[in-house]
Design an enzyme around this catalytic site. Structure first.
Site, short mmCIF file in Angstrom:
data_model
loop_
_atom_site.label_atom_id
_atom_site.label_comp_id
_atom_site.label_asym_id
_atom_site.label_seq_id
_atom_site.Cartn_x
_atom_site.Cartn_y
_atom_site.Cartn_z
N ASP A 81 0.72 -1.19 0.03
CA ASP A 81 -0.08 0.08 0.04
C ASP A 81 1.00 1.10 -0.11
O ASP A 81 0.45 2.13 -0.63
CB ASP A 81 -0.99 0.02 1.11
CG ASP A 81 -2.03 -0.91 1.00
OD1 ASP A 81 -2.39 -1.42 -0.09
OD2 ASP A 81 -2.55 -1.34 2.11
N LEU A 139 -11.12 -0.84 -5.63
CA LEU A 139 -11.41 0.20 -4.68
C LEU A 139 -10.35 1.15 -4.44
O LEU A 139 -9.30 0.90 -4.19
CB LEU A 139 -12.09 -0.14 -3.38
CG LEU A 139 -13.26 -1.01 -3.54
CD1 LEU A 139 -13.75 -1.60 -2.10
CD2 LEU A 139 -14.57 -0.20 -3.73
N LYS A 153 -14.56 -5.08 4.93
CA LYS A 153 -13.82 -5.32 3.69
C LYS A 153 -13.20 -6.65 3.90
O LYS A 153 -12.29 -6.87 4.86
CB LYS A 153 -12.67 -4.34 3.39
CG LYS A 153 -11.83 -4.50 2.11
CD LYS A 153 -10.95 -3.04 1.68
CE LYS A 153 -10.60 -3.41 0.33
NZ LYS A 153 -9.86 -4.69 0.10
N LYS A 201 -8.73 1.46 5.16
CA LYS A 201 -8.16 0.50 5.65
C LYS A 201 -7.65 0.33 7.10
O LYS A 201 -7.49 1.59 7.76
CB LYS A 201 -6.88 0.42 4.72
CG LYS A 201 -7.18 0.30 3.23
CD LYS A 201 -7.06 -1.21 3.08
CE LYS A 201 -5.72 -1.48 2.17
NZ LYS A 201 -5.59 -2.87 1.53
S1 IVH Z 1 -17.37 -3.56 -3.04
C1 IVH Z 1 -15.91 -1.97 -7.58
N1 IVH Z 1 -17.48 -4.70 -0.53
O1 IVH Z 1 -12.18 -5.33 -2.16
C2 IVH Z 1 -15.96 -2.98 -6.58
N2 IVH Z 1 -15.46 -4.95 -2.15
O2 IVH Z 1 -9.95 -3.85 -2.78
C3 IVH Z 1 -17.03 -2.78 -5.28
N3 IVH Z 1 -13.82 -6.44 -1.28
O3 IVH Z 1 -12.22 -5.67 -5.54
C4 IVH Z 1 -16.51 -3.97 -4.27
N4 IVH Z 1 -14.82 -6.87 0.69
O4 IVH Z 1 -12.91 -7.57 -4.07
C5 IVH Z 1 -16.82 -4.49 -1.81
N5 IVH Z 1 -17.50 -5.63 1.42
C6 IVH Z 1 -17.01 -5.24 0.41
C7 IVH Z 1 -15.43 -6.00 -0.01
C8 IVH Z 1 -15.13 -5.81 -1.08
C9 IVH Z 1 -13.88 -7.08 0.12
C10 IVH Z 1 -12.84 -6.64 -2.20
C11 IVH Z 1 -13.34 -6.58 -3.52
C12 IVH Z 1 -12.53 -5.45 -4.45
C13 IVH Z 1 -11.26 -5.13 -3.53
C14 IVH Z 1 -10.88 -3.90 -3.53
#
Ligand code: IVH
Length: 481
Positions: free
Chosen positions: A35, A81, A114, A313
């Site tokens: 990061d 994200l 996340k 994060k």
């Molecule tokens: S929303 C456009 N919600 O984190 C993607 N993503 O670092 C919108 N991820 O690619 C995703 N937990 O695979 C969302 N509660 C959550 C999540 C999540 C893990 C992952 C996802 C994304 C990545 C980005």
């Protein structure tokens, strides 16, 4: 020229880390280090836009799909994200959206943990699962349909009325407890250990033989959608959509909430952070999204991520403590592993006393001496690891660790096979440590599966001299030794 060179170095490093993480499921650096490099590159590119190229890692997600699988083209790209590392970043996100959308009142947001696993997409046609894929580089992923069919939370058939075509996206995870059990079984079989639950999930899912995937405990949590033939059938809010996915047979991210205004986001972050260590799965942050999906659409996307969503994060759980000693552990096949004995310290809710140092090279890489003040992290929330030392705190009486030439358990020669980083005891079955480890393996769930004969009982029987280098087991009229 200096800046251009730095940008190139950062890109090359990030690409190499991406390959290790996404293609080999074996990360080479801590997430926080990655990061940091990513942020530095992003900042340089923002300051000198002429240096920005479309192939920069800041503009792309993931990595190319592996050759072992067929490929799937995502008609709606699978994005990543944007990250926030501070409250100020979150306030800026809220301000940016308000000015972009011309809104003055508080937004409703959907907030979710996340989940630290790997992204997958599931395509349903007429309610039946027809295809499942990884994210890959966001446009082309790997076809892992057979594997995804074996995952908990992936319905073969939707349990309610749904659009003719519906792509459901989410994260595949392995619970911390299941990860530790898998690593124990891998160790007993003499197979490679996974660094953290995320890698275990990725390694388990990206198997060419779906039977291996089926034997691994994985769960899919649904956080969104991709292609959909009739968008009018999907609820107009993000949180409503998660609930709707629940009615179709999916598991929404545990702890999902709808909250009002940016200060409620920060409360959510703090609250989730305070329970993080006790959650059964690893999380590396929380995700905020505008709840209103029409507003989401208006906000749109930057290269690799939506503008309407943010990953806030958590710092890796870290603590500082003293390295009291290094002892050497002998494994079943005689591998000698140096283990740090630490002044006990809580890291993310668990008291850590020991941490593996892997091998002599790792000790040299960290530049550790006994007596040093060390930084302890829990990798992927689980395995304690020493990630560095605090050089200014090195005491005058610190001493270097000398890797022994003999086995600490039996005194036999320890040798380093050519080309390997490990040292091995050559004692074989005369080595009491190898005896015990082999007995543990013999009785373990993946071998004879002898109930009641766990590590503690075997150690006790061995210590009392009641079992030595083997025992006989009668099983269905046959005897095994
Ligand atoms: S929303 C456009 N919600 O984190 C993607 N993503 O670092 C919108 N991820 O690619 C995703 N937990 O695979 C969302 N509660 C959550 C999540 C999540 C893990 C992952 C996802 C994304 C990545 C980005």
């Amino acid at each position: 020229a200096d800046i251009r060179a730095r940008v190139q170095t950062l890109r090359a490093e990030l690409l190499a880390h991406n390959r290790a993480y996404y293609e080999e499921d074996a990360p080479t650096v801590e997430d926080s280090v990655y990061d940091g490099l990513f942020l530095e590159l992003q900042q340089l590119e923002a300051r000198w836009p002429a240096l920005l190229t479309p192939d920069s890692p800041t503009q792309r997600v993931g990595s190319a799909p592996s050759a072992g699988f067929g490929t799937v083209t995502h008609r709606v790209p699978m994005r990543s994200l944007s990250n926030a590392f501070s409250e100020a970043d979150v306030l800026a996100f809220d301000r940016r959206l308000k000015s972009l959308l011309g809104v003055t009142e508080d937004f409703a947001f959907s907030a979710t943990p996340k989940l630290d696993g790997l992204a997958a997409t599931l395509r349903y046609e007429h309610g039946r699962l027809v295809q499942g894929a990884t994210r890959g580089d966001g446009v082309t992923g790997e076809n892992i349909t057979a594997n995804l069919r074996t995952v908990r939370g992936v319905p073969a058939q939707l349990s309610g009325p749904a659009p003719e075509v519906l792509e459901v996206r989410g994260e595949v995870l392995m619970l911390k407890e299941d990860f530790l059990a898998l690593n124990r079984a891998q160790e007993a079989r003499g197979e490679k250990l996974f660094a953290n639950p995320r890698n275990a999930a990725a390694g388990s899912l990206r198997q060419l033989d779906a039977r291996v995937t089926a034997s691994r405990p994985l769960t899919f949590y649904a956080y969104g959608i991709g292609e959909v033939s009739d968008p009018a059938q999907v609820p107009a809010s993000q949180h409503g959509m998660l609930e709707w996915l629940g009615t179709l047979g999916f598991l929404p991210p545990p702890g999902a909430e709808r909250v009002q205004g940016v200060s409620a986001l920060l409360d959510y972050y703090r609250h989730t952070g305070s329970v993080r260590a006790t959650l059964p799965y690893a999380i590396d942050g929380v995700v905020y999204q505008l709840d209103d999906r029409h507003l989401q659409e208006q906000a749109g996307f930057v290269a690799r991520a939506p503008r309407f969503a943010l990953a806030h994060k958590y710092a890796a759980e870290e603590a500082v403590t003293t390295l009291n000693d290094i002892f050497v552990q002998v494994g079943r096949t005689g591998v000698l592993t140096p283990v740090a004995r630490l002044e006990p310290v809580p890291v993310g809710g668990v008291v850590v006393e020991n941490a593996t140092l892997h091998n002599a090279e790792e000790i040299a890489r960290l530049g550790i001496k006994i007596g040093d003040t060390v930084i302890v992290q829990r990798a992927g929330d689980v395995i304690p690891q020493i990630t560095g030392i605090v050089p200014e705190k090195r005491p005058a009486d610190s001493r270097p660790f000398v890797f022994p030439d003999t086995c600490p358990a039996c005194g036999s020669h320890a040798v380093r096979p050519p080309g390997e980083v490990i040292k091995r005891c050559t004692g074989g079955l005369i080595c009491p440590a190898q005896q015990v480890e082999r007995l543990i393996h013999f009785a373990s769930r993946n071998a004879m599966d002898i109930e009641g004969l766990g590590i503690e009982n075997i150690e006790l029987l061995h210590r009392e001299g009641l079992v030595h280098d083997g025992f006989r087991v009668a099983l269905g009229g046959e005897t095994f030794r």
